[in-house]
Design a protein around this motif. Structure first.
Motif, mmCIF file in Angstrom:
data_model
loop_
_atom_site.group_PDB
_atom_site.id
_atom_site.type_symbol
_atom_site.label_atom_id
_atom_site.label_comp_id
_atom_site.label_asym_id
_atom_site.label_seq_id
_atom_site.Cartn_x
_atom_site.Cartn_y
_atom_site.Cartn_z
ATOM 1 N N ALA A 385 8.114 -10.592 -12.922
ATOM 2 C CA ALA A 385 9.448 -10.760 -13.513
ATOM 3 C C ALA A 385 9.955 -9.449 -14.107
ATOM 4 N N ARG A 386 9.082 -8.703 -14.786
ATOM 5 C CA ARG A 386 9.521 -7.411 -15.349
ATOM 6 C C ARG A 386 9.890 -6.435 -14.244
ATOM 7 N N ARG A 387 9.127 -6.460 -13.165
ATOM 8 C CA ARG A 387 9.437 -5.545 -12.062
ATOM 9 C C ARG A 387 10.801 -5.878 -11.455
ATOM 10 N N LEU A 388 11.087 -7.143 -11.282
ATOM 11 C CA LEU A 388 12.384 -7.526 -10.733
ATOM 12 C C LEU A 388 13.512 -7.207 -11.707
ATOM 13 N N SER A 389 13.294 -7.462 -13.004
ATOM 14 C CA SER A 389 14.345 -7.221 -13.988
ATOM 15 C C SER A 389 14.647 -5.743 -14.135
ATOM 16 N N TRP A 398 7.379 -9.145 -0.241
ATOM 17 C CA TRP A 398 6.021 -8.582 -0.314
ATOM 18 C C TRP A 398 5.950 -7.197 0.303
ATOM 19 N N TRP A 399 6.799 -6.863 1.274
ATOM 20 C CA TRP A 399 6.746 -5.545 1.888
ATOM 21 C C TRP A 399 7.354 -4.460 1.006
ATOM 22 N N HIS A 400 8.015 -4.840 -0.085
ATOM 23 C CA HIS A 400 8.510 -3.845 -1.041
ATOM 24 C C HIS A 400 7.474 -3.487 -2.093
ATOM 25 N N LEU A 401 6.349 -4.189 -2.107
ATOM 26 C CA LEU A 401 5.337 -3.919 -3.130
ATOM 27 C C LEU A 401 4.780 -2.502 -3.042
ATOM 28 N N PRO A 402 4.502 -1.950 -1.836
ATOM 29 C CA PRO A 402 3.978 -0.566 -1.790
ATOM 30 C C PRO A 402 4.976 0.495 -2.211
ATOM 31 N N LYS A 403 6.249 0.129 -2.473
ATOM 32 C CA LYS A 403 7.253 1.125 -2.819
ATOM 33 C C LYS A 403 7.292 1.453 -4.299
ATOM 34 N N LEU A 404 6.404 0.859 -5.097
ATOM 35 C CA LEU A 404 6.342 1.212 -6.506
ATOM 36 C C LEU A 404 6.004 2.692 -6.657
ATOM 37 N N ALA A 405 6.593 3.322 -7.656
ATOM 38 C CA ALA A 405 6.461 4.781 -7.796
ATOM 39 C C ALA A 405 5.003 5.196 -7.959
ATOM 40 N N TRP A 406 4.247 4.483 -8.811
ATOM 41 C CA TRP A 406 2.865 4.897 -9.046
ATOM 42 C C TRP A 406 1.933 4.415 -7.947
ATOM 43 N N LEU A 407 2.401 3.480 -7.100
ATOM 44 C CA LEU A 407 1.560 3.000 -6.001
ATOM 45 C C LEU A 407 1.667 3.884 -4.764
ATOM 46 N N ARG A 408 2.751 4.586 -4.612
ATOM 47 C CA ARG A 408 2.933 5.364 -3.387
ATOM 48 C C ARG A 408 1.848 6.417 -3.201
ATOM 49 N N PRO A 409 1.596 7.287 -4.194
ATOM 50 C CA PRO A 409 0.535 8.276 -3.968
ATOM 51 C C PRO A 409 -0.830 7.633 -3.802
ATOM 52 N N LEU A 410 -1.108 6.552 -4.553
ATOM 53 C CA LEU A 410 -2.395 5.885 -4.399
ATOM 54 C C LEU A 410 -2.540 5.279 -3.005
ATOM 55 N N SER A 411 -1.481 4.693 -2.491
ATOM 56 C CA SER A 411 -1.550 4.106 -1.157
ATOM 57 C C SER A 411 -1.751 5.179 -0.099
ATOM 58 N N VAL A 412 -1.031 6.308 -0.230
ATOM 59 C CA VAL A 412 -1.183 7.391 0.746
ATOM 60 C C VAL A 412 -2.599 7.948 0.712
ATOM 61 N N THR A 621 -1.809 -4.671 2.036
ATOM 62 C CA THR A 621 -3.191 -4.916 1.611
ATOM 63 C C THR A 621 -3.655 -3.865 0.617
ATOM 64 N N VAL A 622 -3.324 -2.607 0.877
ATOM 65 C CA VAL A 622 -3.733 -1.531 -0.029
ATOM 66 C C VAL A 622 -3.018 -1.658 -1.369
ATOM 67 N N ALA A 623 -1.702 -1.904 -1.332
ATOM 68 C CA ALA A 623 -0.954 -2.025 -2.585
ATOM 69 C C ALA A 623 -1.418 -3.225 -3.401
ATOM 70 N N ARG A 624 -1.642 -4.341 -2.739
ATOM 71 C CA ARG A 624 -2.123 -5.525 -3.455
ATOM 72 C C ARG A 624 -3.490 -5.276 -4.065
ATOM 73 N N GLY A 625 -4.365 -4.536 -3.351
ATOM 74 C CA GLY A 625 -5.685 -4.229 -3.893
ATOM 75 C C GLY A 625 -5.612 -3.404 -5.162
ATOM 76 N N TRP A 626 -4.759 -2.381 -5.177
ATOM 77 C CA TRP A 626 -4.640 -1.563 -6.383
ATOM 78 C C TRP A 626 -4.045 -2.360 -7.546
ATOM 79 N N LEU A 627 -3.040 -3.182 -7.262
ATOM 80 C CA LEU A 627 -2.462 -3.998 -8.324
ATOM 81 C C LEU A 627 -3.458 -5.024 -8.850
ATOM 82 N N ALA A 628 -4.284 -5.587 -7.966
ATOM 83 C CA ALA A 628 -5.301 -6.536 -8.419
ATOM 84 C C ALA A 628 -6.360 -5.846 -9.258
#
Length: 902
Positions: A385-389, A398-412, A621-628
């Protein structure tokens, strides 16, 4: 079907005549023949055409989708519906309609709406007043009216429009016309509708007024976007044939400066205390609700009665204080819950524990519904909810989840590390096999690995080009086991332009390669390599990547499952073929069995890395893993969202999830209307590009001046001279060229090089980093070269005769009597998006008039005036000049269109 004798006759007089009375039958045609004397003429209704079949298929899909959605909302017992009343103000024309409508009489609302000359309805109400529920019931009533109801022996009416329920969240009204967006949404959500004249029927259904758009959530958009939406709706609804149903909060709609013209309105009335108490008592079914009923009846103006005046809070009350829940008598405790706000907060807090209660474990699932810990569920839903707000949106894709600023370098880094591990592993195994089995040493042990990367990237790029897909965005794919349907889908996506692009990506290099190697020492080896490792994978890629032909709307789970299946099939089918091509090449050309297997393994690894690691499923899968790992979401995120939807907390619309109500999202995010979430930065003021009231001569309104903080006036910019008088408005200046479009190509090439370097084990070496940094350096070099070029002159003159624009050595003039519409649109240079925006004009058709120069030609019949901003904004002084000169009387009649945003 029963028989009733008409008259009796003796055997000498002839046969006995009867006539049949048909009751409670579901047959479509019934023909009976007995003793016939003379000719028989049978007049059957005409068979439905292809467009009728498409409309019926769309109605079936809409009814199936929203029947399941309304069932998941748990609206209560059918025998004890909640009495929600609406105050109706019907437009001109049509049949007489009651001034008060009820949620249990949706069919009356449908009949009254369809009898109006303008089929436009605005549903208003306070937060939680039942607008979305009423729209869903309205959609089902319209779909039932189109299809009929076999259980009630009622035939359908094909003349009724098919409802299409949408949210304007995905509509960029600043640049996209309403009908274009509506067409794309119907095409994407229902790709399998029967084709009409070989094309998807969405455009014809809209053009012939066979659909009725139902838009929910106008008030959930930022304020500056609401004005664009209303301006586009007014433009699209110029003729009375196409209607629309729109829902918004009463206050947000009242603040609009341009309401929907000629629209009927339904305004939700508060639920009366007597109705609320009676509904809770009937649905509760026990004595626990008696204190609540007594409190409401004794204090009809008290905080509890005020809190339970909306269907949302009544629904939450039933959910929170179910038979196995806490005692509802706590709502009457004035010491704990002294106000309406406190009672509503208590109900919102109790929604998640009620959705995930402690239930016996289901051994068939890792997490059975309800087995989620409600405290953790609150944390996970609060994060979403905070992310959407913070982004000002309400839809979770779900395909927008890897676009988080701090997730992009981790995913790459994660994907690069996986590619490096795979590359090092296959190199270690192949080196061991070469040494152990006596393979001959080679000069370049990694060439087949790099070749596999290039082939894999070519296959993915060709498929995206053929089907018009966007990188890292999902699409529901066809079933690969049904090759015929997949090939038909591929053929429908074919076009000359896409075919030429795909040929440039794949066919041309393959043909050139075959021609080059002909006449060498062994052309057969290269021919087999191209056929097995290139041509056959291309054909199979078109089958695997073909869009689905199902008529049902896509769901988030279906999209994710489709992308996962496509990624695994490319891993198990396409990548082995690429490896087999290299294996045959080395085996036939060199006759070395060991090195041929080594080449095949390396090519397979390189192609698999590109086809799988760059898929939307792998990124998710990668973005969900880091968030989990960070504790933000559960490991089984999609299963959790599915259970939240089943529990009534989430709503599913197409391929995205959204919270059941904006109040719930704001509460979980720790915000209310107009506040900022904890830890979030203060929002940047949005541009106030909302429409003005209509100008003189009945012209369509123009947008209000944008916020100077985001669109500064031209006279405040350095190097620009502005002359603004009563006779003309002139902007003259010189600007440097700063291209942006090449960064997309540079980024894609850099990603490919990164995977290739990682597979070769050189990513973390100085040479590998140097190769990787070449592409960003190339992008910066192109920008520096553009900055070093001479400044380009730009001149804009607006007067009572028209608009004159000069860009560099080319100029164009648009007379007011030629202009039909003005809009801010993306600037396209030679057919490519330049990533800039500027005002465009649409001209009246004239076969004798020469078109503007090539540099001013946009897309879809629009012509450029001047690029102004990298966002869809316009400087306020240019806006004012267009309004002043384009909307006043002059020697030439001013344009009949509007200055609008899109």
């Amino acid at each position: 079907m029963g028989s009733t004798p008409e008259r009796e006759r003796t055997p000498e007089q002839g046969p006995r005549s009867v006539y049949n009375v048909v009751r409670d039958s579901t047959v479509e045609y019934l023909i009976q023949a007995g003793y016939v004397h003379g000719d028989i003429t049978v007049n059957l209704p005409p068979r439905p055409g292809r467009l009728d079949e498409a409309a019926e298929a769309l109605a079936l899909a809409v009814r199936a989708q929203w029947s399941a959605e309304v069932g998941a909302w748990q609206l209560g017992e059918a025998s004890a519906p909640l009495a929600v009343r609406w105050r109706a103000e019907w437009g001109e024309g049509g049949d007489a309609a009651p001034p008060v409508a009820g949620s249990d009489r949706v069919a009356d609302v449908v009949a009254a709406l369809l009898s109006r000359r303008h089929r436009r309805l605005v549903v208003l109400g306070d937060p939680g007043s039942g607008k979305s529920t009423f729209l869903a019931l309205l959609v089902l009533a319209l779909a039932d009216g189109h299809l009929g109801d076999l259980t009630r022996h009622r035939a359908g009416d094909r003349n009724l429009p098919v409802p299409v329920f949408l949210t304007p969240e995905s509509w960029r009204a600043e640049t996209t016309p309403f009908k274009e967006w509506l067409t794309s949404r119907i095409t994407e959500d229902h790709p399998g509708l029967p084709r009409v004249d070989g094309a998807h029927p969405a455009e014809r259904l809209i053009r012939e007024y066979r659909v009725l758009p139902v838009l929910d959530g106008l008030d959930e958009l930022p304020e500056h976007r609401r004005g664009h939406v209303m301006a586009q709706l007014e433009t699209a609804l110029g003729s009375p044939g196409l209607g629309v149903v729109l829902a918004a909060r009463t206050g947000a709609y009242a603040r609009l400066e341009r309401p929907l013209p000629a629209a009927s309105t339904l305004t939700a009335r508060p639920v009366t205390p007597e109705d609320a108490a009676a509904h809770l008592t009937r649905t509760g079914g026990d004595r626990r609700w008696y204190p609540v009923e007594r409190e409401i009846n004794a204090h009809p103006e008290g905080p509890l009665a005020q809190a339970l005046s909306t269907p949302l809070m009544i629904w939450l009350t039933r959910r929170v204080y179910a038979a196995s829940g806490p005692d509802p008598a706590e709502l009457t405790d004035r010491a704990r819950l002294p106000s309406r706000t406190a009672i509503e907060a208590r109900l919102l807090d109790g929604a998640i524990p009620a959705a995930f209660p402690e239930t016996p474990h289901d051994p068939d699932r890792l997490h059975a519904p309800g087995r989620w810990n409600h405290a953790r569920a609150r944390t996970w839903l609060g994060y979403l909810a905070r992310r959407l707000s913070r982004r000002g949106i309400t839809e979770f894709a779900w395909w927008h989840l890897p676009k988080l600023a701090w997730l992009r370098p981790l995913s790459v880094l994660t994907l690069a590390a996986v590619a490096a591990l795979c590359g090092e592993a296959v190199l270690a195994v192949t080196d061991w096999a070469r040494d152990g089995f006596g393979g001959r040493p080679v000069h370049s042990p990694r060439q087949h690995l790099a070749g596999g990367v290039l082939w894999g990237w070519g296959l993915r790029t060709a498929a995206m080009t053929w089907y018009g897909d966007r990188l890292w965005e999902p699409r529901r794919r066809a079933d690969p086991l049904k090759a015929g349907a997949a090939l038909r889908s591929a053929s429908r996506a074919a076009s000359a332009r896409r075919g030429m692009r795909a040929a440039a990506v794949l066919v041309v290099p393959a043909v050139l390669l075959v021609l080059v190697v002909q006449g060498t020492h062994d052309p057969a080896a290269f021919t087999w390599w191209v056929l097995i490792g290139f041509v056959l994978p291309c054909f199979l890629m078109t089958v695997l990547a073909a869009p689905s032909d199902t008529m049902d709307a896509a769901t988030p789970d279906a999209l994710l499952a489709s992308e996962r299946r496509t990624a695994l099939l490319t891993l198990g089918v396409l990548a082995p073929l690429v490896g087999l091509g290299d294996l045959l090449w080395v085996r036939i050309a060199q006759g070395d069995g060991v090195n041929s297997w080594i080449a095949g393994a390396q090519a397979f690894t390189g192609a698999a890395a590109v086809l799988v690691l760059l898929s939307p499923w792998a990124l998710w899968t990668v973005a969900r893993g880091w968030l989990a790992l960070a504790g933000r979401v559960p490991w089984c995120l999609m299963e959790f969202l599915r259970d939240g939807h089943a529990a009534g907390l989430l709503q599913r619309n197409g391929g995205v999830y959204r919270f059941r109500h904006l109040r719930l999202q704001e509460h979980l995010a720790g915000t209310t209307a107009g506040t900022t979430p904890p830890g979030a930065a203060a929002p940047v003021p949005a541009p106030r590009n909302v429409p003005l009231q209509p100008v003189d001569r009945g012209r369509t309104a123009r947008p209000r001046t944008p916020d100077p903080a985001t669109a500064p006036p031209m006279h405040t910019l350095r190097g620009w001279k502005v002359i603004d008088t009563d006779e003309h408005y002139i902007v003259d200046g010189r600007t440097r060229r700063y291209p942006l479009a090449h960064w997309k190509v540079v980024g894609a090439a850099g990603a490919l090089v990164a995977i290739r370097t990682a597979l070769q084990g050189q990513l973390f070496t100085w040479a590998g980093l140097g190769i990787l940094l070449v592409w960003p350096a190339l992008g910066l070099f192109l920008n520096l070269v553009a900055l070093c070029l001479p400044r380009q002159r730009m001149l804009l003159r607006i007067d009572r005769y028209g608009i004159h624009s000069t860009i560099g050595r080319h100029g164009v003039t648009y007379r007011w009597d030629e202009v039909t519409d003005i809009a801010v649109r993306p600037v396209h240079v030679r057919g490519r998006d330049s990533k800039y925006y500027g005002p465009h004009v649409r001209l009246r058709p004239d076969p004798h008039r020469a078109g503007p120069p090539r540099g001013f030609r946009g897309k879809e019949g629009w012509y450029l005036v001047m690029p102004t901003h990298y966002k869809p904004l316009v400087p306020p002084d240019i806006d004012a000049a267009l309004e002043r000169f384009g909307g006043r009387g002059c020697d030439h009649d001013p344009p009949g269109g509007a200055w609008n945003q899109g």
